[in-house]
Design an enzyme around this catalytic site. Structure first.
Site, PDB file in Angstrom:
ATOM      1  N   CYS A   2      -4.090 -23.216   1.358  1.00  0.00           N
ATOM      2  CA  CYS A   2      -4.263 -22.028   2.176  1.00  0.00           C
ATOM      3  C   CYS A   2      -5.063 -22.370   3.420  1.00  0.00           C
ATOM      4  O   CYS A   2      -5.229 -23.533   3.769  1.00  0.00           O
ATOM      5  CB  CYS A   2      -4.989 -20.942   1.373  1.00  0.00           C
ATOM      6  SG  CYS A   2      -4.244 -20.593  -0.242  1.00  0.00           S
ATOM      7  N   ASP A 104      -6.246 -21.559 -10.036  1.00  0.00           N
ATOM      8  CA  ASP A 104      -7.154 -22.694 -10.200  1.00  0.00           C
ATOM      9  C   ASP A 104      -8.467 -22.463  -9.452  1.00  0.00           C
ATOM     10  O   ASP A 104      -9.522 -22.948  -9.849  1.00  0.00           O
ATOM     11  CB  ASP A 104      -6.497 -23.989  -9.723  1.00  0.00           C
ATOM     12  CG  ASP A 104      -6.088 -23.934  -8.251  1.00  0.00           C
ATOM     13  OD1 ASP A 104      -5.427 -22.957  -7.858  1.00  0.00           O
ATOM     14  OD2 ASP A 104      -6.423 -24.853  -7.491  1.00  0.00           O
ATOM     15  N   ILE A 301      12.246 -39.857   6.563  1.00  0.00           N
ATOM     16  CA  ILE A 301      12.402 -39.838   8.017  1.00  0.00           C
ATOM     17  C   ILE A 301      13.096 -41.130   8.442  1.00  0.00           C
ATOM     18  O   ILE A 301      12.644 -42.223   8.093  1.00  0.00           O
ATOM     19  CB  ILE A 301      11.040 -39.742   8.722  1.00  0.00           C
ATOM     20  CG1 ILE A 301      10.313 -38.454   8.332  1.00  0.00           C
ATOM     21  CG2 ILE A 301      11.203 -39.827  10.235  1.00  0.00           C
ATOM     22  CD1 ILE A 301       8.885 -38.381   8.824  1.00  0.00           C
TER      23      ILE A 301
END
EC number: 6.3.5.4
Length: 671
Positions: A2, A104, A301
């Site tokens: 977050c 968590d 990539i």
């Protein structure tokens, strides 16, 4: 995973504007598009906000942060992951704890009252940054994980402390100053930052493995920084000197890495893997595939330059593990077309457009519905994988070799390292007296960047240049290193320690990791940076990390059964994008950006650089007799010049508080 933000005022009765907290969350919406929250505590002058990326406990608002404890004593905002939390929850529940969510994050609310801050931290395993306010102690704690995987910044203003997961989050608060510091600008131009610093005046980073405690006493804030973890290698004489336990170390690496991977497969959403052509990411994919019932999604990539493209080996590994393989092929002009947007997220300059490639890859990860991938970062730091480590081992740790064997090593080093000169290795030996005094030698990993000081000294705008007279970048960096962790250590241990404290945290995990992954709401989990695995790796003797000039020998042997033979035998290749000058299309794309940001008007308006010296550097690069390694080095400096100009545009010339408020309005996020 977050984004967090908050304010802690020096006076409890300072009015807290909740909408500013929401705006701070809104400007990092990319870190947490699944919801937001904010909390304040009345008459305490403290408020947190949070932007959520839901990965564990997905059900609605149940795990919405910030958390406040039932007794109102604690407030928490957390970014990242705590692994092994289910075991901890069970133990704490048996001890009488009550949990309101399945998150968590909530374990902090139960561990802290039992153990205190420094007693709690050894129980936390993972990648994290969090803020915790203890009303009983009237103290704000800012905590960052052991290697600095997750970012956390703070600034002390006239009225208090403002903190957040990104610089733009702090800048969204109108009380935070937005201005380059002379030293920060200088270090942007030479790539390597002073640990704990940023490019901007008054903006600090919480150091990896540290807690910043901010206690309010009679209207004044007392700031204290404490280290709770470090890379503690054995003393040189304590290392095993023979091969009798080689098989034991191989088995130990396999055991510890598998456990780290298994923990990072914990999620309520699918977990994929980044896959290059190196043994690091291939090992992660191999173990993940072995531990999963379903095929693992792998993301690669590819570059249009054969010298830098690792797609063929990645395909071989994907086929060997039955992975669902997604390859993103990049053309030369793809990278500079997205350079500016990438820097808005990295918030620091980048020497190579690999960061842009990672940004574009994370877009594709998001677009196919994945929020989480495991990555191979950290293996080179633990097991001595970079060319600079081999060079330092040869120069300072193998002086006992007979002349014939030293000559063989020298020849192999010259052959293997030619491609990296000017970027990962210096064109010429550079000696920093401060590092010689602190470490015993100047680590090869820093030499190419410290040697850019000769360019940075001239490039600064005149007034800044005058203020920086006599500045020693090497000393500024060396002064931050813990002498106790370097004393009486093997040269290879010292080199790995310095790299991890500078290049890993300030580069690989920042503009090559969290910032470009979270730009597209995608969480990266570097299993090699599990601290249990790391503490085991520190004990592995240097001669088992690099053996017969083969880097990461013990890891190769541990993963031998998982790797295709071509990969098992392959030498280390540093994953990076082709430098600009190697392709005319890419060079022209870079020059187009330069015409926009490095023209006379733009340079003089920003007041950061000297335009005449900018032109002189381009002339030096374009000279007919310019050697390739000089052009590689100057490519990096040009990227940094572009970078500081772009950062100025987005974070100084732009009204960031107004931008954040507008973003909150667009999202309909409000207090």
């Amino acid at each position: 995973m977050c984004g967090i933000a908050g304010v802690f005022y020096n006076q409890p009765k300072h009015l807290m504007d909740p909408q500013i907290l929401v705006n701070m969350a809104a400007i990092m919406h990319h870190r947490g598009p699944d919801g937001y929250g904010y909390e304040t505590i009345n008459e305490r002058g403290v408020g947190f906000s949070h932007a959520r990326l839901s990965i564990i406990d997905l059900k609605g608002d149940r795990a919405r942060q910030p958390f406040i404890s039932a007794d109102q004593r604690l407030m928490l905002a957390h970014n990242g992951e705590f692994y092994d939390f289910k075991r901890l929850r069970a133990e704490l529940t048996a001890d009488g704890a009550h949990f309101a969510t399945k998150s968590d994050s909530e374990i902090v609310m139960q561990l802290y009252p039992r153990y205190g801050m420094l007693g709690m931290l050894p129980h936390l395993r993972g990648e994290f940054a969090f803020s915790l306010y203890d009303q009983a102690e009237d103290t704000l704690f800012l905590v960052r994980d052991r290697f600095g995987v997750k970012p956390l910044y703070y600034s002390i203003t006239e009225r208090g402390v403002v903190f957040g997961s990104e610089l733009k989050v702090l800048f969204a608060h109108p009380e935070v100053e937005r201005e380059f510091s002379d030293e920060g600008l200088y270090h942007q131009l030479i790539q390597t930052m002073v640990p704990g610093s940023t490019a901007f005046k008054g903006i600090h980073q919480v150091m990896p493995g540290h807690v910043v405690s901010i206690k309010r006493v009679h209207g004044k804030l007392h700031v204290e920084e404490n280290k709770y973890w470090d890379m503690e290698f054995p003393l040189e004489h304590e290392h095993d000197k023979d091969d009798k336990r080689a098989d034991e170390y191989v088995a130990g690496v396999r055991r510890e890495l598998l456990e780290a991977v298994q923990h990072r497969l914990t999620a309520d959403v699918p977990v994929g893997c980044y896959l290059s052509g190196g043994i690091d990411s291939c090992s992660i994919l191999g173990l993940s595939a072995a531990a999963n019932q379903e095929p693992v999604k792998a993301f690669t990539i590819g570059f249009d330059s054969a010298a830098y493209d690792e797609t063929p080996i990645a395909r071989e590994m994907a086929e060997a593990t039955d992975a669902d393989h997604h390859v993103m092929s990049l053309n030369s002009n793809d990278l500079y077309d997205h350079f500016e947007q990438t820097l808005w997220h990295t918030e620091r300059t980048i020497y190579n457009t690999l960061g842009v490639a990672k940004y574009l890859m994370s877009q594709q990860v998001r677009d196919v519905g994945y929020k989480v991938v495991m990555t191979g970062e950290g293996a080179d730091e633990l097991f001595a994988g970079y060319p600079s480590f081999r060079k330092d081992l040869f120069m300072y740790g193998l002086d006992h070799l007979p002349p014939e064997e030293r000559a063989q090593w020298q020849a192999m080093l010259e052959k293997n390292n030619q491609m990296f000169k000017g970027a990962m290795l210096a064109r010429e030996e550079f000696v920093s007296d401060a590092f010689v005094a602190k470490v015993g030698f100047t680590p090869s990993c820093l030499q190419p960047w410290l040697s850019c000081s000769g360019f940075a000294d001239k490039l600064l705008a005149r007034e800044r240049r005058e203020r920086m007279q006599g500045y020693d970048a090497g000393k500024a960096i060396a002064d931050t290193l813990d002498a106790d962790m370097l004393a009486e250590r093997h040269p290879l241990d010292k080199a790995q320690y310095v790299w991890t404290k500078t290049m890993l945290e300030g580069q690989i995990l920042t503009w090559g990791g969290d910032r470009v992954d979270m730009a597209n709401s995608m969480e990266a989990r570097p299993a090699f940076l599990d601290h249990h695995l790391a503490e085991y790796a520190f004990k592995i003797p240097p001669h088992l990390r690099i053996r017969e000039n083969k880097e990461k020998w013990v890891l190769r042997e541990a993963m031998k059964g998982l790797l295709p033979e071509t990969l098992y035998k392959r030498e280390k290749f540093a994953f990076m994008a082709p430098p600009a000058h190697t392709d005319p299309v890419k060079w022209e794309a870079m020059r187009a950006l330069s015409r926009k940001y490095l023209n006379k008007e733009a340079v003089e308006s920003a007041g950061l650089l000297d335009h005449e010296e900018v032109n002189a550097l381009f002339a030096l690069h374009d000279a007919d007799d310019a050697p390739a390694e000089l052009q590689v080095q100057l490519d990096a400096v040009i990227n940094h010049m572009l970078g500081v100009q772009i950062l100025h545009k987005h974070f100084i010339a732009t009204d960031v508080p107004a931008q954040a408020a507008e973003r909150a309005k667009e999202l309909n996020w409000h207090a």
